[in-house]
Design a protein around this motif. Structure first.
Motif, mmCIF file in Angstrom:
data_model
loop_
_atom_site.group_PDB
_atom_site.id
_atom_site.type_symbol
_atom_site.label_atom_id
_atom_site.label_comp_id
_atom_site.label_asym_id
_atom_site.label_seq_id
_atom_site.Cartn_x
_atom_site.Cartn_y
_atom_site.Cartn_z
ATOM 1 N N PRO A 8 0.809 -1.228 0.000
ATOM 2 C CA PRO A 8 0.000 0.000 0.000
ATOM 3 C C PRO A 8 0.840 1.274 0.000
ATOM 4 O O PRO A 8 1.889 1.345 0.622
ATOM 5 C CB PRO A 8 -0.823 -0.097 1.271
ATOM 6 N N ILE A 9 0.331 2.259 -0.711
ATOM 7 C CA ILE A 9 0.944 3.582 -0.798
ATOM 8 C C ILE A 9 -0.139 4.605 -0.501
ATOM 9 O O ILE A 9 -1.273 4.474 -0.959
ATOM 10 C CB ILE A 9 1.501 3.833 -2.217
ATOM 11 N N VAL A 10 0.228 5.624 0.264
ATOM 12 C CA VAL A 10 -0.658 6.750 0.524
ATOM 13 C C VAL A 10 0.122 8.006 0.168
ATOM 14 O O VAL A 10 1.214 8.234 0.691
ATOM 15 C CB VAL A 10 -1.112 6.801 2.003
ATOM 16 N N LYS A 53 -6.132 -2.009 9.914
ATOM 17 C CA LYS A 53 -7.237 -2.916 10.233
ATOM 18 C C LYS A 53 -7.350 -4.038 9.208
ATOM 19 O O LYS A 53 -7.832 -5.122 9.508
ATOM 20 C CB LYS A 53 -8.560 -2.154 10.280
ATOM 21 N N ASN A 54 -6.916 -3.773 7.982
ATOM 22 C CA ASN A 54 -6.999 -4.746 6.886
ATOM 23 C C ASN A 54 -5.661 -5.398 6.582
ATOM 24 O O ASN A 54 -5.382 -5.756 5.430
ATOM 25 C CB ASN A 54 -7.578 -4.077 5.640
ATOM 26 N N GLU A 55 -4.827 -5.530 7.608
ATOM 27 C CA GLU A 55 -3.524 -6.203 7.493
ATOM 28 C C GLU A 55 -2.621 -5.566 6.440
ATOM 29 O O GLU A 55 -1.819 -6.237 5.804
ATOM 30 C CB GLU A 55 -3.722 -7.693 7.219
ATOM 31 N N CYS A 56 -2.766 -4.283 6.240
ATOM 32 C CA CYS A 56 -1.953 -3.508 5.285
ATOM 33 C C CYS A 56 -1.976 -4.099 3.873
ATOM 34 O O CYS A 56 -0.972 -4.086 3.164
ATOM 35 C CB CYS A 56 -0.523 -3.358 5.801
ATOM 36 N N LYS A 57 -3.125 -4.591 3.481
ATOM 37 C CA LYS A 57 -3.284 -5.112 2.117
ATOM 38 C C LYS A 57 -3.647 -3.973 1.182
ATOM 39 O O LYS A 57 -4.491 -3.138 1.491
ATOM 40 C CB LYS A 57 -4.374 -6.186 2.081
ATOM 41 N N ILE A 58 -3.006 -3.974 0.034
ATOM 42 C CA ILE A 58 -3.281 -2.950 -0.972
ATOM 43 C C ILE A 58 -4.695 -3.163 -1.519
ATOM 44 O O ILE A 58 -5.159 -4.294 -1.691
ATOM 45 C CB ILE A 58 -2.210 -3.005 -2.086
ATOM 46 N N TYR A 62 -5.846 -0.417 -6.738
ATOM 47 C CA TYR A 62 -4.444 -0.035 -6.895
ATOM 48 C C TYR A 62 -3.588 -1.214 -7.361
ATOM 49 O O TYR A 62 -2.586 -1.014 -8.048
ATOM 50 C CB TYR A 62 -3.915 0.581 -5.605
ATOM 51 N N VAL A 63 -3.999 -2.420 -7.022
ATOM 52 C CA VAL A 63 -3.331 -3.605 -7.579
ATOM 53 C C VAL A 63 -3.520 -3.601 -9.092
ATOM 54 O O VAL A 63 -2.576 -3.818 -9.851
ATOM 55 C CB VAL A 63 -3.893 -4.917 -6.973
ATOM 56 N N LYS A 64 -4.741 -3.305 -9.528
ATOM 57 C CA LYS A 64 -5.041 -3.272 -10.965
ATOM 58 C C LYS A 64 -4.201 -2.208 -11.681
ATOM 59 O O LYS A 64 -3.651 -2.460 -12.757
ATOM 60 C CB LYS A 64 -6.528 -3.009 -11.175
ATOM 61 N N ARG A 65 -4.063 -1.042 -11.056
ATOM 62 C CA ARG A 65 -3.245 0.020 -11.664
ATOM 63 C C ARG A 65 -1.785 -0.414 -11.779
ATOM 64 O O ARG A 65 -1.143 -0.165 -12.803
ATOM 65 C CB ARG A 65 -3.341 1.304 -10.851
ATOM 66 N N ALA A 66 -1.271 -1.044 -10.731
ATOM 67 C CA ALA A 66 0.121 -1.520 -10.767
ATOM 68 C C ALA A 66 0.281 -2.603 -11.828
ATOM 69 O O ALA A 66 1.269 -2.610 -12.564
ATOM 70 C CB ALA A 66 0.543 -2.026 -9.394
#
Length: 91
Positions: A8-10, A53-58, A62-66
């Motif tokens: 994940p990126i913010v 809260k979501n186990e730092c899952k992307i 954003y997975v699709k964009r990557a």
């Protein structure tokens, strides 16, 4: 690196700061970025808490964009670079 690893990126860009990139430079963060663009402190805290809260899952969007951005998704980058260097040297 984080996007390539699907982590994940913010993007935190407070609204009080001027833009740090020119519009129309080819990469539009709102449409092509690998994470949300956050402009307020409270919003940043909320977003980070949500990721934790979501186990730092992307997030899937954003997975699709990557996936669409990177040409390769393997562990062969070093080999590809090595091969290209050899091609260049042998010219």
């Amino acid at each position: 690196d984080f996007a390539y690893q699907r982590k994940p990126i913010v993007y935190y860009h407070p609204s009080t700061l001027p833009p740090h990139y020119d519009e129309g430079c080819g990469f539009v963060y709102e449409d092509m970025g690998f994470g949300p663009i956050i402009t307020e402190h409270e919003q940043l805290v909320d977003e980070l808490c949500e990721y934790m809260k979501n186990e730092c899952k992307i997030k899937p969007e954003y997975v699709k964009r990557a996936d669409n951005f990177f040409a390769f998704d393997d562990f062969n980058n070093c080999q590809r670079i090595y091969d290209e260097v050899l091609k260049y040297i042998r010219k």
